[in-house]
Write an enzyme that holds these catalytic residues in place. Structure first.
Site, mmCIF file in Angstrom:
data_model
loop_
_atom_site.group_PDB
_atom_site.id
_atom_site.type_symbol
_atom_site.label_atom_id
_atom_site.label_comp_id
_atom_site.label_asym_id
_atom_site.label_seq_id
_atom_site.Cartn_x
_atom_site.Cartn_y
_atom_site.Cartn_z
ATOM 1 C CB SER A 1 -43.400 102.705 -16.734
ATOM 2 O OG SER A 1 -43.007 103.888 -17.389
ATOM 3 C CB THR B 1 -41.597 105.338 -23.461
ATOM 4 O OG1 THR B 1 -40.462 106.190 -23.306
ATOM 5 C CG2 THR B 1 -41.140 103.899 -23.638
ATOM 6 C CE LYS C 1 -43.357 109.768 -24.846
ATOM 7 N NZ LYS C 1 -42.871 110.849 -23.972
ATOM 8 N NE ARG D 1 -26.550 120.242 -30.785
ATOM 9 C CZ ARG D 1 -25.361 120.546 -30.285
ATOM 10 N NH1 ARG D 1 -24.573 121.392 -30.918
ATOM 11 N NH2 ARG D 1 -24.951 120.008 -29.157
ATOM 12 C CE1 TYR E 1 -34.471 108.090 -14.210
ATOM 13 C CE2 TYR E 1 -35.785 109.205 -15.872
ATOM 14 C CZ TYR E 1 -35.437 108.054 -15.189
ATOM 15 O OH TYR E 1 -36.055 106.874 -15.495
#
Length: 274
Positions: free
Chosen positions: A17, A62, A66, A152, A216
């Protein structure tokens, strides 16, 4: 004196960030600083209050805060109320804390950036945690033909589908409830971080389908490695990270940065990092 912003997390060392917002600030010539702040697991609210007391104007939030950020806000955006999570905090002129979430906007803008069609398409979202809850409203606003959430633990996905059923055709169930093929498949679990892959049917993708992982890395995630040989076009969550940051930046500074050069710079930094 420059306006102060930061990102709170625990851990926080891995966060991109500061790099992203530093570039946004330079690009748009904003008088601001942006730092990474490690908040104690049980002390997020105190860390935020201390930051504000020192002149902080806003923050990103993050993992794992949150939900804590959502709880401390004086006022919330509609999309934050829907998501039950906040990733963007803003200090108002009256000193009150306003909370918003930009994760879903980030995902939808990244899909649009890459020309991934959602309208009238069959969309599968894997996972039922906070990351998925945060993106369902913006995804449904794109008017998919059907959106299916699987997890799940089937009950979590079924509940999510109920929570968002007023916004479109949403179904929820366990991984064994996946039926037919999909045009867009989004992995919203953190399984890729642990090298874990949920059991998925081999015939999951329509011709020309897209596989998207919200995670990612320098290398394709386990989910994308699985999806590629099964005919899907692949995207990871790096663009989502940049686009959600751009939306936060706009909320703070009322100027919209150009995300394309920051995407390139971030991808390059991943490829050349240890």
């Amino acid at each position: 004196m420059a306006d102060r912003y930061c990102v709170f997390g625990n851990p926080i060392k891995h966060s991109k960030s500061s790099l992203i917002h530093g570039e946004f600030g330079r690009q748009t010539q904003q008088d601001m600083t942006y730092t990474s702040e490690l908040a104690p697991i049980d002390g997020f609210a105190a860390a935020w209050q201390a930051f504000v007391a020192e002149g902080g104007r806003g923050a990103n939030v993050t993992v794992p805060f949150k939900g804590d950020a959502f709880a401390l806000c004086d006022t919330l955006s509609h999309r934050a109320e829907r998501a039950q999570a906040v990733n963007t905090l803003i200090v108002g002129g009256n000193g009150r804390t306003y909370g918003d979430t930009t994760d879903g906007v980030g995902l939808v803008r990244d899909l649009a950036y890459h020309g991934v069609p959602v309208q009238d398409k069959r969309v599968l979202v894997i996972g039922a945690g906070g990351a998925v809850r945060s993106v369902l409203e913006p995804l449904l606003a794109e008017k998919p033909d059907e959106l299916v959430v699987v997890n799940r633990t089937a009950e979590k996905a079924i509940q999510l589908a109920k929570d968002f059923s007023d916004l479109g055709d949403v179904k929820g169930g366990g991984l064994d409830a996946i039926e037919g093929q999909f045009d867009v498949v989004i992995n919203g679990t953190s399984a890729s971080l642990s090298g874990d892959l949920p059991p998925l049917p081999d015939q999951l993708f329509t011709p020309h389908a897209w596989a998207y992982d919200m995670m990612y890395g320098a290398e394709p995630t386990v989910f994308l490695q699985w999806a590629g040989p099964r005919g899907a076009k692949l995207l990871d969550g790096l663009g989502m990270l940049v686009e959600q940051a751009a939306e936060s930046f706009f909320l703070w500074r009322n100027v919209r940065p150009d995300t394309a050069p920051v995407r390139s710079q971030l991808r390059q930094s991943l490829n050349f990092s240890d």
